[in-house]
Design a protein around this motif. Structure first.
Motif, PDB file in Angstrom:
ATOM      1  N   GLY A   1       0.815  -1.210   0.000  1.00  0.00           N
ATOM      2  CA  GLY A   1       0.000   0.000   0.000  1.00  0.00           C
ATOM      3  C   GLY A   1       0.846   1.256   0.000  1.00  0.00           C
ATOM      4  O   GLY A   1       0.527   2.245  -0.680  1.00  0.00           O
ATOM      5  N   LEU A   2       1.943   1.229   0.759  1.00  0.00           N
ATOM      6  CA  LEU A   2       2.855   2.373   0.765  1.00  0.00           C
ATOM      7  C   LEU A   2       3.494   2.561  -0.612  1.00  0.00           C
ATOM      8  O   LEU A   2       3.575   3.691  -1.120  1.00  0.00           O
ATOM      9  CB  LEU A   2       3.929   2.169   1.833  1.00  0.00           C
ATOM     10  CG  LEU A   2       4.989   3.268   1.953  1.00  0.00           C
ATOM     11  CD1 LEU A   2       4.349   4.608   2.271  1.00  0.00           C
ATOM     12  CD2 LEU A   2       6.027   2.898   3.014  1.00  0.00           C
ATOM     13  N   ALA A   3       3.942   1.465  -1.217  1.00  0.00           N
ATOM     14  CA  ALA A   3       4.527   1.551  -2.557  1.00  0.00           C
ATOM     15  C   ALA A   3       3.507   2.053  -3.567  1.00  0.00           C
ATOM     16  O   ALA A   3       3.834   2.851  -4.468  1.00  0.00           O
ATOM     17  CB  ALA A   3       5.057   0.176  -2.975  1.00  0.00           C
TER      18      ALA A   3
ATOM     19  N   ALA B   1       0.981   4.078  -2.915  1.00  0.00           N
ATOM     20  CA  ALA B   1       0.797   5.512  -2.671  1.00  0.00           C
ATOM     21  C   ALA B   1       1.920   6.331  -3.294  1.00  0.00           C
ATOM     22  O   ALA B   1       1.693   7.449  -3.773  1.00  0.00           O
ATOM     23  CB  ALA B   1       0.713   5.771  -1.172  1.00  0.00           C
ATOM     24  N   LEU B   2       3.135   5.793  -3.287  1.00  0.00           N
ATOM     25  CA  LEU B   2       4.290   6.524  -3.794  1.00  0.00           C
ATOM     26  C   LEU B   2       4.379   6.530  -5.313  1.00  0.00           C
ATOM     27  O   LEU B   2       4.971   7.452  -5.901  1.00  0.00           O
ATOM     28  CB  LEU B   2       5.579   5.933  -3.214  1.00  0.00           C
ATOM     29  CG  LEU B   2       5.784   6.087  -1.706  1.00  0.00           C
ATOM     30  CD1 LEU B   2       7.008   5.304  -1.254  1.00  0.00           C
ATOM     31  CD2 LEU B   2       5.910   7.560  -1.331  1.00  0.00           C
ATOM     32  N   THR B   3       3.810   5.521  -5.965  1.00  0.00           N
ATOM     33  CA  THR B   3       4.053   5.372  -7.406  1.00  0.00           C
ATOM     34  C   THR B   3       2.804   5.371  -8.282  1.00  0.00           C
ATOM     35  O   THR B   3       2.918   5.616  -9.485  1.00  0.00           O
ATOM     36  CB  THR B   3       4.815   4.062  -7.679  1.00  0.00           C
ATOM     37  OG1 THR B   3       4.027   2.942  -7.252  1.00  0.00           O
ATOM     38  CG2 THR B   3       6.142   4.041  -6.932  1.00  0.00           C
ATOM     39  N   ALA B   4       1.626   5.081  -7.710  1.00  0.00           N
ATOM     40  CA  ALA B   4       0.456   4.829  -8.555  1.00  0.00           C
ATOM     41  C   ALA B   4      -0.530   5.983  -8.621  1.00  0.00           C
ATOM     42  O   ALA B   4      -1.530   5.899  -9.340  1.00  0.00           O
ATOM     43  CB  ALA B   4      -0.267   3.570  -8.081  1.00  0.00           C
ATOM     44  N   ALA B   5      -0.307   7.070  -7.883  1.00  0.00           N
ATOM     45  CA  ALA B   5      -1.253   8.182  -7.875  1.00  0.00           C
ATOM     46  C   ALA B   5      -1.356   8.797  -9.266  1.00  0.00           C
ATOM     47  O   ALA B   5      -0.355   9.131  -9.890  1.00  0.00           O
ATOM     48  CB  ALA B   5      -0.825   9.238  -6.868  1.00  0.00           C
ATOM     49  N   GLY B   6      -2.588   8.931  -9.736  1.00  0.00           N
ATOM     50  CA  GLY B   6      -2.814   9.545 -11.035  1.00  0.00           C
ATOM     51  C   GLY B   6      -2.695   8.609 -12.212  1.00  0.00           C
ATOM     52  O   GLY B   6      -2.927   9.017 -13.357  1.00  0.00           O
TER      53      GLY B   6
ATOM     54  N   LEU C   1      -2.356  10.287  -0.543  1.00  0.00           N
ATOM     55  CA  LEU C   1      -1.866  10.871   0.705  1.00  0.00           C
ATOM     56  C   LEU C   1      -2.359  10.067   1.905  1.00  0.00           C
ATOM     57  O   LEU C   1      -1.585   9.740   2.825  1.00  0.00           O
ATOM     58  CB  LEU C   1      -2.335  12.325   0.823  1.00  0.00           C
ATOM     59  CG  LEU C   1      -1.681  13.333  -0.123  1.00  0.00           C
ATOM     60  CD1 LEU C   1      -2.421  14.677  -0.056  1.00  0.00           C
ATOM     61  CD2 LEU C   1      -0.209  13.527   0.224  1.00  0.00           C
ATOM     62  N   LEU C   2      -3.640   9.734   1.900  1.00  0.00           N
ATOM     63  CA  LEU C   2      -4.208   8.992   3.022  1.00  0.00           C
ATOM     64  C   LEU C   2      -3.719   7.552   3.051  1.00  0.00           C
ATOM     65  O   LEU C   2      -3.457   6.998   4.123  1.00  0.00           O
ATOM     66  CB  LEU C   2      -5.734   9.039   2.947  1.00  0.00           C
ATOM     67  CG  LEU C   2      -6.353  10.421   3.158  1.00  0.00           C
ATOM     68  CD1 LEU C   2      -7.856  10.400   2.886  1.00  0.00           C
ATOM     69  CD2 LEU C   2      -6.082  10.936   4.563  1.00  0.00           C
ATOM     70  N   LEU C   3      -3.599   6.935   1.871  1.00  0.00           N
ATOM     71  CA  LEU C   3      -3.112   5.557   1.814  1.00  0.00           C
ATOM     72  C   LEU C   3      -1.684   5.460   2.326  1.00  0.00           C
ATOM     73  O   LEU C   3      -1.347   4.548   3.102  1.00  0.00           O
ATOM     74  CB  LEU C   3      -3.188   5.035   0.377  1.00  0.00           C
ATOM     75  CG  LEU C   3      -2.564   3.658   0.109  1.00  0.00           C
ATOM     76  CD1 LEU C   3      -3.231   2.581   0.954  1.00  0.00           C
ATOM     77  CD2 LEU C   3      -2.650   3.307  -1.369  1.00  0.00           C
ATOM     78  N   GLY C   4      -0.809   6.391   1.923  1.00  0.00           N
ATOM     79  CA  GLY C   4       0.573   6.359   2.387  1.00  0.00           C
ATOM     80  C   GLY C   4       0.670   6.505   3.892  1.00  0.00           C
ATOM     81  O   GLY C   4       1.406   5.755   4.562  1.00  0.00           O
ATOM     82  N   GLY C   5      -0.075   7.451   4.460  1.00  0.00           N
ATOM     83  CA  GLY C   5      -0.059   7.634   5.914  1.00  0.00           C
ATOM     84  C   GLY C   5      -0.618   6.434   6.644  1.00  0.00           C
ATOM     85  O   GLY C   5      -0.064   5.984   7.658  1.00  0.00           O
TER      86      GLY C   5
END
Length: 538
Positions: free
Chosen positions: A40-42, A44-49, A71-75
């Motif tokens: 999920g962190l990965a 959030a960092l790479t898949a947005a948009g 933003l919410l998924l990464g946190g």
């Protein structure tokens, strides 16, 4: 690669759940629990948009990630990972498999809500984020835990039923077969029962987010749950309600009147949380009411953004909620660390806790200060601006009250030290809450040079000073305040209903029935599948 990460975000915790049920893999799965949220962190960092991933083309069952969700998924992923490390040292070893089963199921839903892009998958993961959390609340099996669990599951079922009704209306409004949010929500603008559908959505998501008067489950469930469970309940799980409000109330189709109503509810919630919180003695209950107050601020920002037609509101509100995920999750972990630490080592808890606490009031240079600056476009002018300043002063008062209650819970032995598996997650999350907002502020549309001017810093400091003065008054006269029972309005409501025959007996039987997880869980799952089959059959 993007599609794999979107799928792996909710699926990886479920794979770990299967491993926990297998004796040969159980020990290794429990030891690696902190890895389950990392896809999920990965993501959030790479898949947005990135382009949506269509799971089933006929009705467009979809996985998708936009910037607010990222933003919410990464946190949330960071909090789940840190709290999973904490679990290994905090939960008794023989109870870890049982705890992990509920933990992983809830994690899958909590992370899944941020990538679900259609009605069916969103409803399923939203239920998954809600129902298994009952097992976390009742983990200690004390009378208090059982009572809290009964209240929690009863209110959760009410919220799920409201959401089910809202989603059914949304599906009915849609002219085609698609159930993707991108296709369903535009039809809401001209629907005959638009206001009824929005009302159901606000009830369902507002209950999960803890908006007054639907907030009562937070101060009941948090003190009863184990420390890591409280951290994710307050930090991550309530954000399912926030992402629901952001996604299902888009500016293009939501009337300004609903934005104004949501802003009113938000500000009432913000001040109610402070008023109830300062009467509490248990630091976990104080934190629960602080979460109520902070989610009120987020709801007010979303509402004012809708009323004023501010297109950047989803990102601003998500950034504010991201800070809350990290800081509030860290402070719940701090309560457990404080109980096992003594002597001068107490400053490993007290120092960072003071910074995080003051950040909720907007102390300059903290992550909370940047979070408040991010929603200045929504809450910076007129009556909303004045209420926002008063809310920041109230947050300072409430969080300093928390620090005082926390400082009364140290270990008696000055040489006592917490396990490294509890200390490190606490310090890591505290550091993330202070540093990550600085790194992400520009992505939320913030301008660091604008907020670092002397005038801006002076304005940010004023409510903190007011909160400090109020804290002095609370120290002097606070002991005279009666301690309001956690859950506040639910207690007179129970007495009122208990005295109203035949409703009193019906309520008692319903609450006793809902103590049985299989009954409540099966009912909600049947409703979920019924909705899915009805929509697919249509």
């Amino acid at each position: 690669m993007t599609a794999l990460l979107l799928i792996a975000t909710p699926l990886t915790p479920l794979v770990f759940l299967i491993a926990v049920t297998m004796p040969r893999l159980r020990a290794r799965a429990l030891g690696l629990l902190w890895l389950a949220p990392l896809p999920g962190l990965a993501c959030a960092l790479t898949a947005a948009g990135a382009d949506p991933f269509i799971v089933y083309a006929r009705v467009r069952l979809t996985l998708v990630l936009d910037l607010p969700s990222a933003l919410l998924l990464g946190g949330a992923a960071l909090l789940w990972s840190a709290a999973s490390v904490y679990v290994r040292s905090y939960i008794a070893r023989d109870a870890q498999p049982r705890f992990a089963a509920w933990w992983l199921a809830t994690m899958a839903g909590s992370l899944g809500v941020f990538v679900a892009g259609d009605l069916v998958s969103f409803y399923f993961v939203f239920a998954l984020a809600s129902l298994p959390a009952w097992g976390l609340v009742i983990h200690d099996r004390t009378p208090r835990a059982w009572s809290a669990g009964a209240s929690y599951i009863l209110l959760t079922v009410i919220g799920e039923a409201a959401l089910l009704a809202g989603f059914a209306l949304l599906a009915a409004f849609t002219p085609g077969d698609s159930l993707a949010m991108a296709d369903v929500l535009p039809a809401l603008a001209t629907a005959r029962l638009r206001d009824l559908a929005i009302a159901f959505l606000v009830i369902g998501f507002g209950l999960k987010a803890g908006l007054v008067p639907l907030h009562v489950w937070l101060p009941i469930a948090h003190p009863a749950a184990p420390m890591p469970a409280s951290a994710v309940l307050s930090g991550a799980i309530i954000k399912a309600g926030i992402i629901g409000l952001i996604r299902f109330l888009p500016l293009e189709v939501t009337p300004a009147g609903w934005g104004e109503a949501l802003a009113v509810i938000g500000f009432v919630t913000a001040f109610w949380g402070v008023a109830m919180g300062i009467t509490q003695r248990n630091p976990k209950t104080v934190l629960a009411y602080s979460s109520v107050s902070q989610m009120g601020v987020v709801a007010a920002a979303i509402g004012m953004g809708l009323a004023a037609g501010i297109g950047t509101t989803p990102v601003s509100a998500a950034f504010y909620a991201l800070h809350h995920i990290l800081a509030k999750g860290a402070l719940f972990l701090a309560v457990g660390v404080a109980a096992s630490i003594g002597g001068r080592a107490r400053w490993w808890v007290l120092g960072p806790a003071i910074l995080l606490a003051m950040g909720f009031g907007g102390l300059p240079f903290t992550g909370g200060w940047l979070a408040k600056e991010a929603v200045k476009g929504e809450l910076g002018e007129g009556l909303a601006g004045a209420l926002s300043v008063l809310s920041a002063a109230g947050s300072t008062l409430l969080m300093l009250h928390f620090v005082r209650r926390l400082s009364l819970g140290w270990a008696d032995d000055a040489s006592s030290r917490p396990p490294i598996g509890m200390l490190l997650p606490w310090l890591a999350l505290a550091t993330a809450a202070l540093i990550l907002p600085w790194l992400l502020f520009p992505f939320a549309g913030g301008n660091l040079s604008a907020v670092l001017t002397p005038d801006a810093l002076n304005k940010a400091t004023r409510p903190v000073v007011v909160g400090l003065l109020l804290t002095v008054a609370l120290l002097r006269w606070g002991e005279r305040l009666p301690e309001v029972p956690g859950g506040d309005i639910i207690h007179p409501a129970r007495r009122l209903l208990a005295g109203a025959a035949p409703l009193g007996g019906l309520l008692a039987r319903a609450e006793a029935l809902l103590r049985l997880w299989p009954v409540a869980g099966l009912a909600l799952l049947l409703l979920t599948f019924a909705l899915a089959f009805a929509m697919l059959g249509a």
